[in-house]
Design a protein around this motif. Structure first.
Motif, PDB file in Angstrom:
ATOM      1  N   ASP A 103      33.567  11.446  25.047  1.00 35.01           N
ATOM      2  CA  ASP A 103      35.012  11.212  25.057  1.00 35.01           C
ATOM      3  C   ASP A 103      35.772  12.215  25.925  1.00 35.01           C
ATOM      4  O   ASP A 103      36.999  12.243  25.905  1.00 35.01           O
ATOM      5  N   TRP A 104      35.046  13.039  26.684  1.00 33.07           N
ATOM      6  CA  TRP A 104      35.717  13.997  27.547  1.00 33.07           C
ATOM      7  C   TRP A 104      36.305  13.296  28.770  1.00 33.07           C
ATOM      8  O   TRP A 104      35.741  12.318  29.270  1.00 33.07           O
ATOM      9  N   ASP A 105      37.398  13.842  29.266  1.00 28.62           N
ATOM     10  CA  ASP A 105      38.039  13.304  30.460  1.00 28.62           C
ATOM     11  C   ASP A 105      37.811  14.229  31.643  1.00 28.62           C
ATOM     12  O   ASP A 105      37.999  15.450  31.537  1.00 28.62           O
ATOM     13  N   LYS A 106      37.429  13.638  32.757  1.00 33.56           N
ATOM     14  CA  LYS A 106      37.273  14.417  33.979  1.00 33.56           C
ATOM     15  C   LYS A 106      38.655  14.721  34.527  1.00 33.56           C
ATOM     16  O   LYS A 106      39.449  13.805  34.781  1.00 33.56           O
ATOM     17  N   ILE A 107      38.948  16.015  34.716  1.00 33.02           N
ATOM     18  CA  ILE A 107      40.292  16.391  35.161  1.00 33.02           C
ATOM     19  C   ILE A 107      40.290  17.177  36.464  1.00 33.02           C
ATOM     20  O   ILE A 107      41.356  17.494  36.997  1.00 33.02           O
ATOM     21  N   GLY A 108      39.118  17.514  36.995  1.00 33.60           N
ATOM     22  CA  GLY A 108      39.104  18.260  38.246  1.00 33.60           C
ATOM     23  C   GLY A 108      37.717  18.729  38.630  1.00 33.60           C
ATOM     24  O   GLY A 108      36.708  18.277  38.067  1.00 33.60           O
ATOM     25  N   GLU A 109      37.670  19.645  39.601  1.00 34.58           N
ATOM     26  CA  GLU A 109      36.404  20.190  40.087  1.00 34.58           C
ATOM     27  C   GLU A 109      36.501  21.705  40.214  1.00 34.58           C
ATOM     28  O   GLU A 109      37.600  22.264  40.324  1.00 34.58           O
ATOM     29  N   ILE A 110      35.337  22.336  40.211  1.00 35.14           N
ATOM     30  CA  ILE A 110      35.270  23.793  40.379  1.00 35.14           C
ATOM     31  C   ILE A 110      35.371  24.096  41.872  1.00 35.14           C
ATOM     32  O   ILE A 110      34.467  23.799  42.646  1.00 35.14           O
ATOM     33  N   GLU A 111      36.478  24.684  42.257  1.00 33.05           N
ATOM     34  CA  GLU A 111      36.733  24.961  43.669  1.00 33.05           C
ATOM     35  C   GLU A 111      36.111  26.285  44.121  1.00 33.05           C
ATOM     36  O   GLU A 111      35.593  26.402  45.217  1.00 33.05           O
ATOM     37  N   ASP A 112      36.169  27.292  43.260  1.00 42.83           N
ATOM     38  CA  ASP A 112      35.699  28.610  43.678  1.00 42.83           C
ATOM     39  C   ASP A 112      35.384  29.461  42.450  1.00 42.83           C
ATOM     40  O   ASP A 112      35.788  29.132  41.332  1.00 42.83           O
ATOM     41  N   ILE A 113      34.639  30.540  42.678  1.00 43.53           N
ATOM     42  CA  ILE A 113      34.320  31.504  41.639  1.00 43.53           C
ATOM     43  C   ILE A 113      34.929  32.838  42.049  1.00 43.53           C
ATOM     44  O   ILE A 113      34.787  33.271  43.197  1.00 43.53           O
ATOM     45  N   VAL A 114      35.606  33.511  41.123  1.00 48.69           N
ATOM     46  CA  VAL A 114      36.303  34.759  41.431  1.00 48.69           C
ATOM     47  C   VAL A 114      35.593  35.926  40.760  1.00 48.69           C
ATOM     48  O   VAL A 114      35.355  35.898  39.551  1.00 48.69           O
ATOM     49  N   LEU A 115      35.247  36.930  41.564  1.00 47.73           N
ATOM     50  CA  LEU A 115      34.583  38.139  41.064  1.00 47.73           C
ATOM     51  C   LEU A 115      35.491  39.342  41.251  1.00 47.73           C
ATOM     52  O   LEU A 115      36.315  39.377  42.167  1.00 47.73           O
ATOM     53  N   SER A 116      35.317  40.326  40.391  1.00 48.14           N
ATOM     54  CA  SER A 116      36.031  41.587  40.567  1.00 48.14           C
ATOM     55  C   SER A 116      35.290  42.429  41.595  1.00 48.14           C
ATOM     56  O   SER A 116      34.184  42.092  42.018  1.00 48.14           O
TER      57      SER A 116
ATOM     58  N   ASP B 186      33.736  45.080  41.213  1.00 47.95           N
ATOM     59  CA  ASP B 186      32.476  45.623  40.717  1.00 47.95           C
ATOM     60  C   ASP B 186      31.441  44.539  40.431  1.00 47.95           C
ATOM     61  O   ASP B 186      30.394  44.797  39.842  1.00 47.95           O
ATOM     62  N   GLY B 187      31.728  43.301  40.875  1.00 41.74           N
ATOM     63  CA  GLY B 187      30.739  42.232  40.807  1.00 41.74           C
ATOM     64  C   GLY B 187      30.745  41.403  39.543  1.00 41.74           C
ATOM     65  O   GLY B 187      29.888  40.536  39.373  1.00 41.74           O
ATOM     66  N   LYS B 188      31.710  41.614  38.643  1.00 45.77           N
ATOM     67  CA  LYS B 188      31.766  40.847  37.413  1.00 45.77           C
ATOM     68  C   LYS B 188      32.592  39.581  37.614  1.00 45.77           C
ATOM     69  O   LYS B 188      33.657  39.615  38.228  1.00 45.77           O
ATOM     70  N   ILE B 189      32.102  38.463  37.077  1.00 44.61           N
ATOM     71  CA  ILE B 189      32.814  37.200  37.217  1.00 44.61           C
ATOM     72  C   ILE B 189      34.074  37.242  36.346  1.00 44.61           C
ATOM     73  O   ILE B 189      34.001  37.486  35.145  1.00 44.61           O
ATOM     74  N   GLN B 190      35.226  37.000  36.978  1.00 44.61           N
ATOM     75  CA  GLN B 190      36.494  37.016  36.270  1.00 44.61           C
ATOM     76  C   GLN B 190      36.946  35.617  35.854  1.00 44.61           C
ATOM     77  O   GLN B 190      37.616  35.442  34.845  1.00 44.61           O
TER      78      GLN B 190
END
Length: 205
Positions: free
Chosen positions: A129-142, A144-148
């Motif tokens: 029952d989930w609705d598709k609302i978009g796509e993952i455009e990018d990944i943001v890291l700090s 020091d290499g940690k995913i934000q």
């Protein structure tokens, strides 16, 4: 007169004897003082030598301990790196590559009202029952290499009328689609996402 001379001579003899005795006593004391000073100097030299030897031994032990600690740290780092490499070569399911996420679908678990207790819910597959609302455009890291978080492309059609919003990692959950791709599910409604502030693309360029 003879008695006076004799008495005087006796007095001089006694005085001379006393002076000699005192002189001899002082000489003995001086000699003892010199001996004591020599012993003290010798003891000081021995103590200094012992202190130097102890300091050298302590320094050697400290150096060895530091070398042992460094060797252990290198071994631990090598073991950790080897474990990570082994995980990648053995397709460890706990490790995810960016290419498996980028372009992935973003679903809303409830696109009408959102999910109030999203943080306490666990998802292990895409809900019917989930609705598709978009796509993952990018990944943001700090720095020091940690995913934000991720930049989500929401709404629009064929790249027109869409918007980009930033979602922190604690507001999204990764959901495996198959062995090769990962999707995201959010607890926000579609309206809540549409009302979020646009990502300033100029900031990233």
């Amino acid at each position: 007169m003879t008695r006076l001379i004799t008495t005087t001579a006796l007095a001089l003899t006694l005085a001379a004897g006393t002076a000699y005795a005192e002189s001899h006593s002082n000489g003995a004391k001086m000699e003892q003082n010199l001996e004591n000073a020599g012993e003290n100097l010798e003891n000081a030299g021995e103590n200094a030598a012992q202190a130097t030897e102890n300091a050298a031994e302590n320094a050697a032990v400290a150096t060895q301990n530091a070398a042992d600690d460094a060797a252990r740290a290198i071994d631990d780092a090598a073991t950790s790196t080897a474990s990570a490499v082994d995980g990648m070569t053995e397709n460890d399911t706990n490790m995810i590559r960016a290419r498996d996420i980028l372009g992935g679908t973003i679903y809303s678990a409830n696109s009408q009202d959102g999910v109030a207790e999203f943080q306490t819910v666990t998802y292990d597959s895409v809900g019917e029952d989930w609705d598709k609302i978009g796509e993952i455009e990018d990944i943001v890291l700090s720095s020091d290499g940690k995913i934000q978080g991720v930049v989500a492309e929401i709404g629009g059609f064929l790249g027109l009328g869409d918007k980009h919003v930033f979602l922190e990692m604690d507001s999204v959950k990764l959901v495996p689609v198959d062995d090769a791709s990962i999707s995201l599910v959010v607890g926000f409604s579609e309206e809540q996402l549409e009302n979020m502030k646009d990502v300033d693309e100029a900031f990233w360029e």
